[in-house]
Write a protein that holds these residues in place. Structure first.
Motif, short mmCIF file in Angstrom:
data_model
loop_
_atom_site.label_atom_id
_atom_site.label_comp_id
_atom_site.label_asym_id
_atom_site.label_seq_id
_atom_site.Cartn_x
_atom_site.Cartn_y
_atom_site.Cartn_z
N LEU A 1 0.83 -1.20 0.00
CA LEU A 1 0.00 0.00 0.00
C LEU A 1 0.87 1.26 0.00
CD1 LEU A 1 -2.79 -1.02 2.54
CD2 LEU A 1 -3.00 -0.84 0.05
N LYS A 2 1.97 1.21 0.72
CA LYS A 2 2.87 2.36 0.79
C LYS A 2 3.45 2.67 -0.58
CE LYS A 2 6.92 4.11 3.27
NZ LYS A 2 7.94 3.81 4.32
N GLU A 3 3.86 1.64 -1.32
CA GLU A 3 4.41 1.85 -2.66
C GLU A 3 3.35 2.40 -3.61
OE1 GLU A 3 7.85 -1.57 -3.04
OE2 GLU A 3 5.75 -2.13 -3.27
N PHE A 4 2.14 1.87 -3.52
CA PHE A 4 1.07 2.35 -4.40
C PHE A 4 0.78 3.81 -4.12
CE2 PHE A 4 -3.20 3.03 -5.94
CZ PHE A 4 -3.22 2.32 -7.13
N GLU A 5 0.70 4.18 -2.85
CA GLU A 5 0.41 5.56 -2.49
C GLU A 5 1.56 6.49 -2.89
OE1 GLU A 5 -0.59 8.41 1.37
OE2 GLU A 5 -0.54 6.23 1.62
N TRP A 6 2.80 6.03 -2.73
CA TRP A 6 3.95 6.83 -3.11
C TRP A 6 3.91 7.17 -4.60
CZ3 TRP A 6 7.94 6.08 -6.60
CH2 TRP A 6 9.02 6.97 -6.51
N GLY A 7 3.55 6.18 -5.44
CA GLY A 7 3.44 6.42 -6.87
C GLY A 7 2.44 7.52 -7.18
N TRP A 8 1.28 7.48 -6.51
CA TRP A 8 0.27 8.51 -6.71
C TRP A 8 0.77 9.88 -6.24
CZ3 TRP A 8 -2.17 10.97 -2.43
CH2 TRP A 8 -3.16 11.89 -2.80
N ARG A 9 1.46 9.91 -5.13
CA ARG A 9 1.97 11.20 -4.61
C ARG A 9 2.98 11.82 -5.58
NH1 ARG A 9 0.69 12.74 0.39
NH2 ARG A 9 -0.35 11.23 1.76
N MET A 10 3.84 11.02 -6.14
CA MET A 10 4.85 11.53 -7.06
C MET A 10 4.26 11.91 -8.41
SD MET A 10 7.80 11.67 -5.54
CE MET A 10 9.04 11.64 -6.83
N ALA A 11 3.42 11.06 -8.94
CA ALA A 11 2.92 11.26 -10.30
C ALA A 11 1.79 12.28 -10.38
CB ALA A 11 2.45 9.93 -10.88
N ASP A 12 0.91 12.25 -9.40
CA ASP A 12 -0.33 13.01 -9.51
C ASP A 12 -0.46 14.15 -8.50
OD1 ASP A 12 -1.02 11.16 -11.49
OD2 ASP A 12 -1.89 9.81 -10.01
#
Length: 254
Positions: A102-113
């Motif tokens: 979940l942490k990796e998925f959320e990190w991707g959203w924070r960086m990209a979006d």
């Protein structure tokens, strides 16, 4: 006072090369990256040695107010940001669903979006008041196609693409050019592809597909495209561009 090109994600590949290109064309390039002060200093020094002007900043883009404060300080102390290059990656690796946290998925959203949204939230009104500005947003194959081991990256990049479309729909009539740039292929970049593949495999890849063969996407050529986009007349703006090497063949299948 020179116009400013702010590059978020200025590594040794696309980001740093784009910053160098804009500096050569008369901009002051502000290069931002998360780590590696020595690498950042080298990029700034190389630009200055070629007669350009640049400054470097280390920052963690997901920290509260970091992006907002950076933009306001550059506007106040350096010059007007005419071109914003959002080149922050959101790759968490090739992982199946049960391997993706979940942490990796959320990190991707924070960086990209979320990061792009925060930048737009603070910078778009400033550009709107001036009546001009350019947002160049680096994206990836995952924005167009979701593969089985790219849950975080595909969701993040797909969201980035749609955010660019909504920003364009609102701000193009106000004079701000938003371009979503799909880099559809492996980039000849030591601090991204090099780290992902490892030193030996990256060296092998460069020898067989690199600069002399044009099989990899070359940052210098990408930089030419970014600069061209920033200079387009508003009667014929490109809002989405797909960049890939001419061979368009995965190196491991050749």
């Amino acid at each position: 006072m020179k116009p400013v090109c702010l590059v978020l994600g200025a590594g040794a590949g696309i980001g740093g090369t784009v910053a160098t290109k804009f500096a050569q064309e008369g901009y002051h390039s502000c290069l931002c990256r998360r780590s590696d002060q020595d690498g950042l200093d080298r990029l700034v020094s190389n630009i200055e040695e070629k007669g350009g002007s640049a400054s470097g900043y280390l920052m963690n883009a997901i920290e509260e107010n970091v992006l907002e404060d950076l933009i306001l300080n550059i506007e106040k102390d350096v010059g007007p940001i005419e071109v914003l290059v959002y080149n922050l990656g959101a790759q968490t690796g090739m992982k199946l669903l049960n391997e993706t946290t979940l942490k990796e998925f959320e990190w991707g959203w924070r960086m990209a979006d979320l990061g792009l949204f925060r930048v737009a939230k603070i910078l778009m009104p400033i550009m709107e008041e001036r009546g001009s500005g350019t947002f160049l947003v680096t994206s990836a194959t995952a924005a167009m196609r979701g593969n089985k081991n790219q849950h975080s990256h595909a969701a993040a990049m797909g969201g980035r693409r749609m955010l660019c479309q909504t920003l364009n729909a609102e701000f193009a009539p106000k004079g701000i050019h938003v371009a979503h740039i799909v880099v559809d292929g492996m980039v000849d970049a030591p601090d991204t592809l090099g780290k992902m593949l490892g030193e030996e495999l990256f060296k092998q890849l460069r020898e067989t597909k690199g600069m002399e063969h044009d099989g990899l996407v070359l940052p210098e050529s990408v930089a030419e495209t970014y600069y061209y986009l920033s200079q387009q007349h508003r009667s014929a703006w490109s809002h989405e561009v797909d960049i890939r090497a001419f061979s368009d063949t995965a190196w491991w299948n050749s």
